[in-house]
Scaffold this active site. Structure first.
Site, PDB file in Angstrom:
ATOM      1  N   ASP A 211      62.225  21.790 -16.141  1.00 46.79           N
ATOM      2  CA  ASP A 211      62.789  22.690 -17.129  1.00 46.79           C
ATOM      3  C   ASP A 211      64.152  22.192 -17.607  1.00 46.79           C
ATOM      4  O   ASP A 211      64.972  21.733 -16.804  1.00 46.79           O
ATOM      5  CB  ASP A 211      62.931  24.078 -16.492  1.00 46.79           C
ATOM      6  N   GLU A 285      60.760  18.688 -19.990  1.00 43.24           N
ATOM      7  CA  GLU A 285      61.026  19.530 -21.145  1.00 43.24           C
ATOM      8  C   GLU A 285      62.402  19.109 -21.664  1.00 43.24           C
ATOM      9  O   GLU A 285      63.431  19.544 -21.169  1.00 43.24           O
ATOM     10  CB  GLU A 285      61.058  21.012 -20.774  1.00 43.24           C
TER      11      GLU A 285
END
Length: 540
Positions: A211, A285
């Site tokens: 993330d 990401e």
């Protein structure tokens, strides 16, 4: 134009040509009737994913968390939140997935912790100048009394990126105030996350989705962001002009994102993963400002993959799609990485809705999916897209996204409404009994349930199953060369090995090239209808 990644055709790694299905755990399947999905619920539905034809699943965070950002605020990286189950449930999920031939990727949230994490609680108790505070980005405020934030950075979720504590210092949070950013220049942080990696690798997971991979390291001075006149400080990922949509990155000053030192973090992690068997992998990401910057995350000694958000951000346009394909493959060819393609996830408006909604949006969504599945590399699917689900207009009293509470913007709840499995009314088999799920499901979803679509050979679910089965036959053997074909400005066409792919993005039918139809997103004849894609092979 022919583009080629010379290394990927030689590599046996499972992830290079995988189709990976994202599970948002609280919205996938509920085993105990509390209205929130959980790990046993996921385990019970794994045969469905096997039969759908995917190769792996990626599960959004299930760690111990106050759930202020639905799990992306982690209080304990080595345990399961009771909402979702236990470590034993996680072990059972991993084992069952492997028994069914599925790989399992878990989400890792290294940019920030929850404010309930033991480290942050210790930092608050220890006070300014302490070793405990040095794990985070605490700073003195500006102005004579320190009452102004240390710089002008904005939170992704709206408002300033700084919160002041009782003793007068401020801490940085690029997301919600309950998600303090870690200081990755502190070696204790890197050591802790290496332990976290090993904890889950030892339990058998096959990889990590990282993330905010571009955000871990900030420019050391924490200087003000230079903002163009009439603009506001860059807030990272949420576009205030497009509800629940990620912002398209533009070339601007961003001292909080994509700093060169972040790559040292991933080189260290790559060494850890390479010490385990089974081709363990990482996917970033990373919302970077260019394809070239994205490619730096997937150099041979760093990440294995990075999400290609350019495909997701492209409008319904043959020229735009062709530009994304060209730019992506050119950027990655120099580092030997395989591309990824994605149309939806838990942070963006579902692509049926983005493409216009209704019958038009669904036709375009199916066509874009078929094109995506034909390209070399990995494709990432988001739960419910195989059912053709649209974005739900969640009523204000039911919204739970922290960005809604901070900005008043609608937020991301509309793409997170729980999956409908069966039945004529909510909860549509999401869980046992009649317990309603944590976000309400629409009243008109009965025709979209898994059970309803399994009985319809023309359903979107049947389309996905057929497309994935066809893809499996050539994904690893068609090679990685993509030759773009000129069939007109409104037609995306390319050849990959024996496969010719044509997508009609125009307003009138076009003549279909010769060849046997392998798969199509809708009915085709000698003419290819508007908003339709087809795979063809000459049989050579």
């Amino acid at each position: 134009m022919t583009l080629n990644d010379p290394k990927s055709s030689e590599a046996p790694e499972w992830w290079r040509h995988a189709v990976i299905y994202q599970v948002y755990p609280r919205s996938f399947a509920d085993s105990d009737g509390d209205g929130i999905g959980d790990l046993p619920g996921i385990t019970s539905r794994l045969p469905y994913l096997r039969d759908l034809g995917v190769d792996a699943l990626w599960i959004s965070p299930f760690y111990t968390s106050p759930q202020k950002d639905h799990g992306y605020d982690v209080a304990d990286y080595r345990d399961i939140d009771p909402l979702f189950g236990t470590l034993e449930d996680a072990d059972r999920l991993v084992a069952t997935a492997h028994e069914l031939g599925l790989k399992l990727i878990v989400d890792l949230v290294p940019n920030h912790t929850s404010d309930a994490h033991a480290w942050f609680q210790a930092a608050l108790a220890a006070g300014p100048g302490s070793a405990e505070r040095a794990r985070y980005l605490f700073r003195e405020g500006r102005g004579e009394d320190g009452s102004q934030p240390p710089n002008n950075w904005s939170s992704v979720f709206g408002g300033p990126a700084w919160t002041r504590v009782e003793d007068g210092q401020w801490y940085l949070h690029l997301f919600d105030s309950t998600q303090p950013d870690l200081d990755w220049r502190n070696p204790e942080v890197g050591d802790m996350f290496e332990d976290v990696l090993r904890f889950w690798l030892d339990r058998g997971v096959d990889g990590f989705r990282v993330d905010v991979a571009h955000g871990l390291v900030k420019e050391e001075s924490l200087r003000d962001q230079v903002v163009d006149e009439g603009d506001t400080p860059a807030s990272g990922e949420i576009n205030p002009e497009a509800v629940s949509s990620m912002v398209e990155r533009t070339m601007r000053d961003e001292p909080m994102w994509d700093q060169p030192e972040v790559h040292e973090v991933y080189r260290r992690w790559r060494t850890v993963l390479d010490s385990y068997d089974g081709d363990r992998m990482m996917v970033a990401e990373a919302w970077t400002q260019s394809a070239e910057s994205m490619a730096r995350f997937v150099r041979p000694d760093e990440m294995h993959q990075s999400f290609n958000f350019s495909w997701l951000l492209a409008p319904w346009s043959a020229e735009e799609f062709a530009s994304v394909v060209t730019g992506t493959l050119e950027a990655l060819s120099g580092v030997g990485a395989s591309p990824t393609w994605v149309l939806s996830n838990h942070d963006v408006v579902r692509h049926v809705t983005r493409y216009g909604g209704g019958a038009v949006g669904l036709a375009r969504a199916r066509a874009a999916t078929l094109a995506m599945l034909a390209l070399p590399g990995s494709s990432y699917l988001y739960e419910g897209e195989e059912l053709g689900l649209e974005q739900v207009d969640v009523e204000p009293e039911h919204r739970q996204d922290p960005s809604w509470f901070r900005t008043g913007e609608v937020g991301r709840d509309g793409c997170r409404v729980p999956v409908p499995w069966s039945g004529d009314a909510a909860p549509y088999g999401f869980g046992p009994g009649d317990a309603q799920p944590w976000l309400p499901q629409p009243d008109d979803w009965a025709p979209l349930t898994v059970a309803a679509q399994q009985a319809d050979p023309d359903s979107t679910l049947a389309f996905y199953q057929k497309a994935l089965a066809a893809r499996r036959a050539f994904a690893e053997t068609a090679g990685d060369e993509v030759e773009l074909l000129d069939l007109g400005r409104d037609v995306l066409a390319f050849r990959r090995g024996p496969l010719t792919v044509v997508v009609n993005c125009g307003e009138t039918p076009v003549t279909r090239p010769a060849g046997d139809v392998v798969a199509s997103s809708g009915p085709v004849s000698d003419l290819l209808p508007v908003d339709t894609a087809v795979w063809l092979t000459t049989g050579d």
